[in-house]
Design an enzyme around this catalytic site. Structure first.
Site, PDB file in Angstrom:
ATOM      1  N   HIS A  63       9.251  -1.477 -15.115  1.00  0.00           N
ATOM      2  CA  HIS A  63       8.828  -1.926 -13.791  1.00  0.00           C
ATOM      3  C   HIS A  63       7.654  -1.051 -13.341  1.00  0.00           C
ATOM      4  CE1 HIS A  63       9.860  -4.304 -10.247  1.00  0.00           C
ATOM      5  NE2 HIS A  63       9.464  -3.270  -9.529  1.00  0.00           N
TER       6      HIS A  63
ATOM      7  N   HIS B  78       7.098  -6.259 -11.812  1.00  0.00           N
ATOM      8  CA  HIS B  78       6.611  -5.644 -10.570  1.00  0.00           C
ATOM      9  C   HIS B  78       5.353  -6.279 -10.005  1.00  0.00           C
ATOM     10  CE1 HIS B  78       5.888  -2.807  -7.363  1.00  0.00           C
ATOM     11  NE2 HIS B  78       4.714  -2.514  -7.842  1.00  0.00           N
TER      12      HIS B  78
ATOM     13  N   GLU C 100      15.244  -7.232  -7.936  1.00  0.00           N
ATOM     14  CA  GLU C 100      14.934  -6.256  -6.893  1.00  0.00           C
ATOM     15  C   GLU C 100      14.439  -6.879  -5.589  1.00  0.00           C
ATOM     16  OE1 GLU C 100      11.691  -3.640  -7.073  1.00  0.00           O
ATOM     17  OE2 GLU C 100      10.255  -5.223  -7.358  1.00  0.00           O
ATOM     18  N   ASN C 101      13.973  -8.114  -5.663  1.00  0.00           N
ATOM     19  CA  ASN C 101      13.467  -8.768  -4.449  1.00  0.00           C
ATOM     20  C   ASN C 101      14.319  -9.957  -4.032  1.00  0.00           C
ATOM     21  OD1 ASN C 101      10.535  -8.131  -6.143  1.00  0.00           O
ATOM     22  ND2 ASN C 101      10.919  -7.162  -4.177  1.00  0.00           N
TER      23      ASN C 101
ATOM     24  N   ASN D 178      11.393  -0.709  -7.856  1.00  0.00           N
ATOM     25  CA  ASN D 178      11.116   0.165  -6.707  1.00  0.00           C
ATOM     26  C   ASN D 178      11.779  -0.314  -5.416  1.00  0.00           C
ATOM     27  OD1 ASN D 178       9.132  -1.953  -7.030  1.00  0.00           O
ATOM     28  ND2 ASN D 178       8.056  -1.079  -5.278  1.00  0.00           N
ATOM     29  N   HIS D 179      12.194  -1.572  -5.386  1.00  0.00           N
ATOM     30  CA  HIS D 179      12.868  -2.078  -4.181  1.00  0.00           C
ATOM     31  C   HIS D 179      14.403  -2.008  -4.286  1.00  0.00           C
ATOM     32  CE1 HIS D 179       9.280  -3.321  -2.077  1.00  0.00           C
ATOM     33  NE2 HIS D 179       8.830  -3.882  -3.174  1.00  0.00           N
TER      34      HIS D 179
ATOM     35  N   HIS E 139       4.504  -9.342 -10.299  1.00  0.00           N
ATOM     36  CA  HIS E 139       4.892 -10.698  -9.880  1.00  0.00           C
ATOM     37  C   HIS E 139       4.001 -11.796 -10.465  1.00  0.00           C
ATOM     38  CE1 HIS E 139       7.665  -9.725  -6.236  1.00  0.00           C
ATOM     39  NE2 HIS E 139       7.713  -8.760  -7.097  1.00  0.00           N
TER      40      HIS E 139
HETATM   41 FE   LIG Z   1       9.119  -7.084  -7.278  1.00  0.00          FE
HETATM   42 FE   LIG Z   2       8.589  -3.920  -7.673  1.00  0.00          FE
END
Ligand SMILES: [Fe+2]
Ligand SMILES: [Fe+2]
Ligand SMILES: [Fe+2]
Ligand SMILES: [Fe+2]
Ligand SMILES: [Fe+2]
Ligand SMILES: [Fe+2]
Ligand SMILES: [Fe+2]
Ligand SMILES: [Fe+2]
Lengths: 244, 244, 244, 244
Positions: C130, C155, C19-20, C47-48, C157
């Protein structure tokens, strides 16, 4: 709209919350000039102060604009200003709430410090408390009752029907309401806002171009005591307005 | 207050948001009886539905009460009810927002499902959208415009000054406002609320005993079409009220 | 890094939370191709997911990628996929928490529905939950114990040190941790992140270019029962890594 | 557990986060005495400091306990203390994050002020940063790198696997983890926690009585420079522990 109302009510000072002037996101120098030319004496801001980067270019040389005072020391701009006009002076303070909003310094203690700093320069004090939660706004009204002339809320964009002069002489309303399209959601195009609520997907919000609505409050302050004598809601919609 | 207003306006149905009836926290069966005896036809709730455990004893046998419909399947109580009186019927729905409030099922899709389920039983549909954010409430108004007769917000406890009939015939206001002390913060003693904002320490909130304020809205619905003809704010304060 | 680890551990399936990937914000099709070429069998999101608009162009034709399953019906992409390789099959599910994150459908009931839908297609089920709050993640681990083979959180990290096989046979860890710079904050340049915490002003976050860190977990699943036999944390830092 | 570990590692100072000692909610004086008798030299707290009202009775006379320093001036108790033992001294500071937690004064500027106030009294400084978001915790680690000897996070109750000595000599870990039942959710009975996530209804959380887990970190500090030489995670579960 503003010139017509100024004509009618002849206010000493006109203040505008300008945090969403630039298409919903911050303020540009050009728009600030527009507001002054339309009759504003001063501008207040809020959580969207920094959305348009233009602000960093002019905020420090702009004496008629306040941003929330409870940003940390060293933040560009000012949180309090004293406007002077025709022998009258009015302190204008902008402060931001912390409930459902990003953390800042305590708005209540910030107000104590600013009023202390203001001292006896003027007894007329206008506070724009930019906050989300009704509880925090009402608490601020009571907290400043007898110490500020006017405490009005902004940020929720919907005018509230609770205007009153508190027992200590402070005119109070939870939210002044917004100026902008009457057919959007808080001034933005409603399709985009509803899309986001329904799908959880990102949506680009643009200012709605529908017929406008205009909200304001009008208060009277006694120069000698700083006490407010009255507070009156103003609500105009484009279709109701007679251009004179 | 309620009997006097009923006398004056002769409404077909009277609805009361009762989530804070029990000293600010939930509802008891005894208080529900009181509301009915004062003239309420139905009660709606909100995020404080479960604060008083008494509710679990009577909610399932209580046909005149709705709690937010977007709690998960299996939750005690009901989210929609159809009230009948003098040949008229009114569907009453309670649904809760999710912005700045705990997660629940999507209130928009819940409304779609309930209106589908209601079918043609009645065209008169009243929705109490219990939510914090003005954006979510206004979005719901537009979302249901032409599908519900009335969409009123509750939860912020401050009446808003934006009552209107939307183009599709739905009467809308962002918040009806509260009934309770005029001198507290959202009906609670203001000292305790301010103490919490100032110190961050816990404080016991008790209902303030000061002079009351009373807020409501009055709407007219066309039985045949379910369209609202008007919406009118009611705001009374104890010191203004003439007991007739 | 990934090829070297594949060589060493010979996993059947390699999954990457992507997602990142695109500079901290979402995923592009080109990056997805890169992950596959480095040895990933499937990608999960969070969420990203929607931060890079490129995703809307390829998500519906991309069979090896899952986005959180508890977005509303009609959302582009899929929340569950079944990967097949060398006679083995693995269901991969992505679901997102709601605590401190935007509202979505209930992740717990979504899991019930997906497992019901999966039926007996495979007993090997991998879940990427997540989510932000440790309480919600641990609750999901227990909720799925004995029903999923692996439940790992993403999420935050930061890899957590609580890997274990729960009594019902589900391998669990609260957070797998990230891959990216070792000298930033969650992979972003630390100066910008600290600037925002200190000043409350907006800051442009860019991916930090410092030495990398790599986090993963390795689990063994019994094909016949779907039970996990082990879970092992992997943590590598660039300065510790020997390129073989 | 604590006596056995003290025996093994012979630490100069033992610190315990005690905010959830009283059945998950705050701390009582009796429990504080227990911690000291088991070998703790000092106690730190967090967002649950005030949950048990007993604290108001003893916090001001308790020299070995710190609560978050960024509560407003006038808050009972202290945010920093200097412990002395066998010719060594250690400053202990407790400070609380603001992301996903109630608003307090800025934790970063609070740290600046406390370190300024501490001056040269001791170079050995231990900071318990009680916070939710990994980004805020990591940012604090970098912010204090070279100024504090140890920065450890608490509050999420799950030990993280990112212990390291930062380049400036500060030992850092995002979360130390908790001590309590291994079979609950953050130490509380998992049935109640899952009930709340699934139903949205209130649930009474009680401490779970299952087998314990114990988490801690062990660091070495150079008295002369205040720099940390090492940081090591400790994780024990009841079933793995050999009572010697
Ligand atoms: Fe993330
Ligand atoms: Fe996230
Ligand atoms: Fe605004
Ligand atoms: Fe705002
Ligand atoms: Fe309420
Ligand atoms: Fe409420
Ligand atoms: Fe805790
Ligand atoms: Fe905590």
């Amino acid at each position: 709209m503003l010139p017509a109302l100024k004509q009618k009510h002849q206010p000493d000072f006109v203040l505008v919350n300008a945090e969403n002037a630039a298409g919903g996101k911050g303020l540009t120098e050009a728009l600030a000039r527009d507001f002054y030319s339309w009759g504003a004496d001063g501008l207040t801001m809020g959580n969207h102060t920094w959305d348009n980067k233009d602000i960093f270019q002019f905020i420090d040389s702009e004496s008629r604009l306040v941003r929330p005072a409870n940003f940390p020391p060293g933040t560009p701009g000012q949180g309090m200003m004293v406007l002077k006009k025709r022998g009258k002076s009015l302190a204008v303070i902008n402060v931001q709430g912390r409930t459902f909003l990003p953390p800042l310094d305590c708005p209540f203690r910030t107000m104590d410090a600013l009023l202390e700093q203001l001292g006896t320069e003027t007894r007329c004090v206008f506070v724009d408390f930019h906050a989300e939660a009704t509880s925090e706004k009402i608490a601020m009204g009571w907290y400043l009752d007898g110490r500020a002339s006017v405490v009005v809320g902004t940020h929720t964009h919907v005018q509230t029907h609770d205007e009153r002069v508190l027992p200590g002489g402070t005119a109070y309303v939870t939210d002044v309401g917004m100026c902008g399209s009457h057919e959007g959601v808080l001034g933005m195009e409603r399709e985009a806002v509803m899309h986001r609520f329904l799908t959880g997907l990102p949506a680009r919000f643009t200012a709605d171009e529908g017929p406008w609505q205009f909200h304001a409050v009008l208060t009277e302050i006694d120069d000698a005591t700083g006490r407010a004598g009255s507070i009156q809601l103003i609500r105009k919609r484009e279709d109701e307005f007679i251009y004179e």
